[in-house]
Write an enzyme that holds these catalytic residues in place. Structure first.
Site, PDB file in Angstrom:
ATOM      1  N   CYS A 146      56.852  51.620  49.920  1.00  0.00           N
ATOM      2  CA  CYS A 146      55.167  51.600  50.488  1.00  0.00           C
ATOM      3  C   CYS A 146      55.360  50.677  51.753  1.00  0.00           C
ATOM      4  O   CYS A 146      55.860  51.246  52.833  1.00  0.00           O
ATOM      5  CB  CYS A 146      54.505  51.128  49.343  1.00  0.00           C
ATOM      6  SG  CYS A 146      52.783  51.229  49.925  1.00  0.00           S
ATOM      7  N   HIS A 159      55.617  54.567  44.563  1.00  0.00           N
ATOM      8  CA  HIS A 159      55.955  53.413  43.934  1.00  0.00           C
ATOM      9  C   HIS A 159      56.911  53.232  42.816  1.00  0.00           C
ATOM     10  O   HIS A 159      56.153  53.556  41.725  1.00  0.00           O
ATOM     11  CB  HIS A 159      54.680  52.461  43.772  1.00  0.00           C
ATOM     12  CG  HIS A 159      54.027  51.748  44.804  1.00  0.00           C
ATOM     13  ND1 HIS A 159      54.424  50.386  45.121  1.00  0.00           N
ATOM     14  CD2 HIS A 159      53.021  52.173  45.433  1.00  0.00           C
ATOM     15  CE1 HIS A 159      53.697  50.287  46.256  1.00  0.00           C
ATOM     16  NE2 HIS A 159      52.813  51.268  46.481  1.00  0.00           N
ATOM     17  N   GLU A 196      58.259  51.217  41.140  1.00  0.00           N
ATOM     18  CA  GLU A 196      58.307  49.950  40.274  1.00  0.00           C
ATOM     19  C   GLU A 196      57.269  50.014  39.639  1.00  0.00           C
ATOM     20  O   GLU A 196      57.018  49.413  38.550  1.00  0.00           O
ATOM     21  CB  GLU A 196      58.686  48.803  41.049  1.00  0.00           C
ATOM     22  CG  GLU A 196      57.276  48.492  41.824  1.00  0.00           C
ATOM     23  CD  GLU A 196      56.937  49.206  43.113  1.00  0.00           C
ATOM     24  OE1 GLU A 196      57.741  50.212  43.371  1.00  0.00           O
ATOM     25  OE2 GLU A 196      56.041  48.987  43.837  1.00  0.00           O
TER      26      GLU A 196
END
Lengths: 229, 83
Positions: free
Chosen positions: A85, A202, A204
């Protein structure tokens, strides 16, 4: 081994990344950018967020902070580097990866789940997948539209440097499954070395089973790769 | 040394989609204005001291190259005036 998660003023996915890596049993620590890159660094995460308030352009200021010279050096030596990002914007602004991420076609901030098609499976980030696999990972960005001139994009495609494209659940690309207007549906690319990758979605946020899909886990495991390829 | 103002204008390259400009255009149309197109640009006014206007131009151009513009998506121009 220790993965360094570089925190800039305004980073806000650094702790998410740390927690996700901890869940995967990958040793990681958050490093304040002014403190420089620790010597024991074996992998680098440029996390999401709004470094320097996105002033000028998203990622522009962080890309020019002194630690990025160290990151570029480590990347050139084969240390795995993952930009997510805002970290992807920093990666492109700093020249680690080609192209630029700019204002979404919608001109709005978009936070939603998207599907990605794995475009090559011979990178540390996609080694657990096969080419053509479809994975589900969330996006959360206002400036994620991949831009690059047509000749350069052709070169990247010829060199097989597109890592992920936005697609539908069947793996088909097209305007309906491209959330931000990215050229040729590009969601992530690799640098000169395939150990360096940036992507707007993302991983994560798609790692801990209690928050939804876990397809991001295998991307993060790329940070464990020895590098040097 | 003389005092100059270098004005750096940074705009998207021709053909690069500009969603903010498109949104602005639509907002003007909603207000009843007639227009065919709209482009936006960033303008930086930099006050500096330099030996000559050429030197000031060179320095401002380097600022544009290294930070103010992103060569992947932007063109820029620099104008120097006495201050």
């Amino acid at each position: 081994m220790t993965v360094s998660i570089i925190r800039f003023g305004g980073s806000n996915c650094d702790r998410d990344a740390e927690r996700a890596l901890e869940y995967l049993d990958i040793d990681a620590e958050i490093v304040w950018h002014e403190d420089g890159l620790p010597e024991e660094t074996t992998g680098i995460v440029l996390p999401g967020g709004f470094s320097y308030g996105d002033y000028l352009r998203a990622g522009a200021m962080a890309a020019r902070s002194p630690i990025m010279a160290e990151v570029r050096e480590a990347a050139a030596d084969g240390t795995p580097v993952l930009g997510v990002c805002n970290g992807a914007q920093v990666g492109c602004e700093s020249g680690l990866t080609p192209g630029a991420f700019t204002t979404n076609r919608s001109a709005r901030f978009q936070c939603e789940h998207v599907y990605l098609r794995v475009e090559r499976d011979d990178t540390p980030w996609t080694a657990h997948y096969e080419e053509g696999d479809v994975i589900e990972v969330p996006i959360a960005h206002g400036e994620g539209r991949y831009e690059i001139d047509d000749d350069r994009l052709e070169e990247l495609e010829a060199d097989d440097r597109i890592l992920f494209r936005y697609c539908d659940v069947e793996g088909e690309t097209g305007p309906e499954s491209n959330p931000n207007g990215s050229k040729h549906d590009v969601a992530g690319v690799v640098g000169k070395r395939k150990t360096v990758a940036v992507l707007m979605p993302h991983p994560e946020r798609a790692t801990l089973p209690d928050v939804g899909p876990t397809d991001g886990q295998e991307i993060l495991r790329g940070l464990e790769s020895a590098g040097g390829t | 040394m003389s005092a100059y103002t270098a004005t750096v204008t940074v705009r998207l390259k021709h053909g690069v989609l500009d969603p903010e400009a498109e949104t602005t255009k639509q907002a003007l149309q909603r207000l009843g204005f007639e227009l065919e197109g709209l482009r936006s640009a960033d303008r930086f006014e930099i006050d500096l001291e330099a030996e000559s206007a050429e030197v000031a131009h060179e320095r401002a151009s380097e600022m544009a190259e290294r930070l103010l513009a992103n060569p992947t998506i932007h063109d820029y121009d620099v104008e120097v005036t006495d201050r």
